[in-house]
Design a protein around this motif. Structure first.
Motif, PDB file in Angstrom:
ATOM      1  N   GLY A   1       0.822  -1.214   0.000  1.00 59.80           N
ATOM      2  CA  GLY A   1       0.000   0.000   0.000  1.00 59.80           C
ATOM      3  C   GLY A   1       0.850   1.256   0.000  1.00 59.80           C
ATOM      4  N   ILE A   2       1.909   1.271   0.796  1.00 57.36           N
ATOM      5  CA  ILE A   2       2.807   2.429   0.820  1.00 57.36           C
ATOM      6  C   ILE A   2       3.501   2.591  -0.530  1.00 57.36           C
ATOM      7  CG2 ILE A   2       4.951   3.306   1.831  1.00 57.36           C
ATOM      8  CD1 ILE A   2       3.989   2.113   4.515  1.00 57.36           C
TER       9      ILE A   2
ATOM     10  N   ILE B   1       3.280   5.819  -2.982  1.00 58.07           N
ATOM     11  CA  ILE B   1       4.478   6.529  -3.454  1.00 58.07           C
ATOM     12  C   ILE B   1       4.460   6.643  -4.974  1.00 58.07           C
ATOM     13  CG2 ILE B   1       6.993   6.360  -3.663  1.00 58.07           C
ATOM     14  CD1 ILE B   1       7.004   5.217  -0.800  1.00 58.07           C
ATOM     15  N   PHE B   2       4.078   5.546  -5.661  1.00 54.93           N
ATOM     16  CA  PHE B   2       3.971   5.604  -7.125  1.00 54.93           C
ATOM     17  C   PHE B   2       2.983   6.674  -7.560  1.00 54.93           C
ATOM     18  CE2 PHE B   2       5.364   0.951  -7.974  1.00 54.93           C
ATOM     19  CZ  PHE B   2       6.692   1.345  -8.014  1.00 54.93           C
ATOM     20  N   ARG B   3       1.831   6.738  -6.917  1.00 52.06           N
ATOM     21  CA  ARG B   3       0.816   7.740  -7.258  1.00 52.06           C
ATOM     22  C   ARG B   3       1.337   9.159  -7.009  1.00 52.06           C
ATOM     23  NH1 ARG B   3      -3.291   6.737 -10.662  1.00 52.06           N
ATOM     24  NH2 ARG B   3      -4.479   4.945 -10.006  1.00 52.06           N
TER      25      ARG B   3
ATOM     26  N   ARG C   1       3.439  14.185  -9.396  1.00 54.21           N
ATOM     27  CA  ARG C   1       4.473  15.225  -9.482  1.00 54.21           C
ATOM     28  C   ARG C   1       5.180  15.232 -10.840  1.00 54.21           C
ATOM     29  NH1 ARG C   1       4.617  19.116  -5.528  1.00 54.21           N
ATOM     30  NH2 ARG C   1       3.863  18.172  -3.629  1.00 54.21           N
ATOM     31  N   GLY C   2       4.928  14.223 -11.662  1.00 53.08           N
ATOM     32  CA  GLY C   2       5.553  14.151 -12.966  1.00 53.08           C
ATOM     33  C   GLY C   2       6.965  13.578 -12.938  1.00 53.08           C
ATOM     34  N   ILE C   3       7.333  12.955 -11.843  1.00 52.16           N
ATOM     35  CA  ILE C   3       8.681  12.391 -11.714  1.00 52.16           C
ATOM     36  C   ILE C   3       8.785  11.049 -12.428  1.00 52.16           C
ATOM     37  CG2 ILE C   3      10.399  11.549 -10.058  1.00 52.16           C
ATOM     38  CD1 ILE C   3       9.252  13.634  -8.078  1.00 52.16           C
ATOM     39  N   VAL C   4       7.766  10.216 -12.288  1.00 55.47           N
ATOM     40  CA  VAL C   4       7.742   8.923 -12.971  1.00 55.47           C
ATOM     41  C   VAL C   4       6.428   8.786 -13.729  1.00 55.47           C
ATOM     42  CG1 VAL C   4       9.223   7.726 -11.296  1.00 55.47           C
ATOM     43  CG2 VAL C   4       6.774   7.685 -10.987  1.00 55.47           C
TER      44      VAL C   4
END
Length: 104
Positions: free
Chosen positions: A39-40, A44-46, A51-54
């Motif tokens: 879940g964490i 983090i992915f979301r 933020r447009g990082i990944v």
């Protein structure tokens, strides 16, 4: 006539129930920890995606988790003797596992 040693069956079932209870208790604790970690990770992915990082391909990620493999197994030749020889241990283990899982 089948020669059945009731004391041996009781010892096998009792020992398997204790082991199953311990494993069920530990399994539930570990499963909760893994669920929290996953879940964490998804959060983090979301966040990083927002933020447009990944860039996460969610369609590909979810379709890979579902697999449709169908494997058929054949019964052992002496399935009756296999069930009878493992019944006390497997029944004790299953009951102990469920009790340990519920208590965990």
């Amino acid at each position: 006539m089948i020669d059945v040693n009731v004391q041996q069956l009781g010892m096998e079932a009792g020992g398997a129930a204790i082991i199953g209870g311990l494993i069920g208790f530990a399994f539930k604790r570990i499963a909760k920890l893994i669920a929290i970690i996953i879940g964490i990770e998804l959060a983090i992915f979301r966040f990083l995606e927002a933020r447009g990082i990944v860039t996460v391909d969610w369609e590909r990620l979810t379709s890979g988790a579902i697999s449709g493999t169908d494997q058929t197994t054949q019964a052992p030749p002496d399935w009756v003797w296999t069930i009878l020889s493992t019944l006390s241990i497997s029944a004790g283990f299953t009951i102990g596992f469920l009790i340990g899982y519920k208590q965990g």
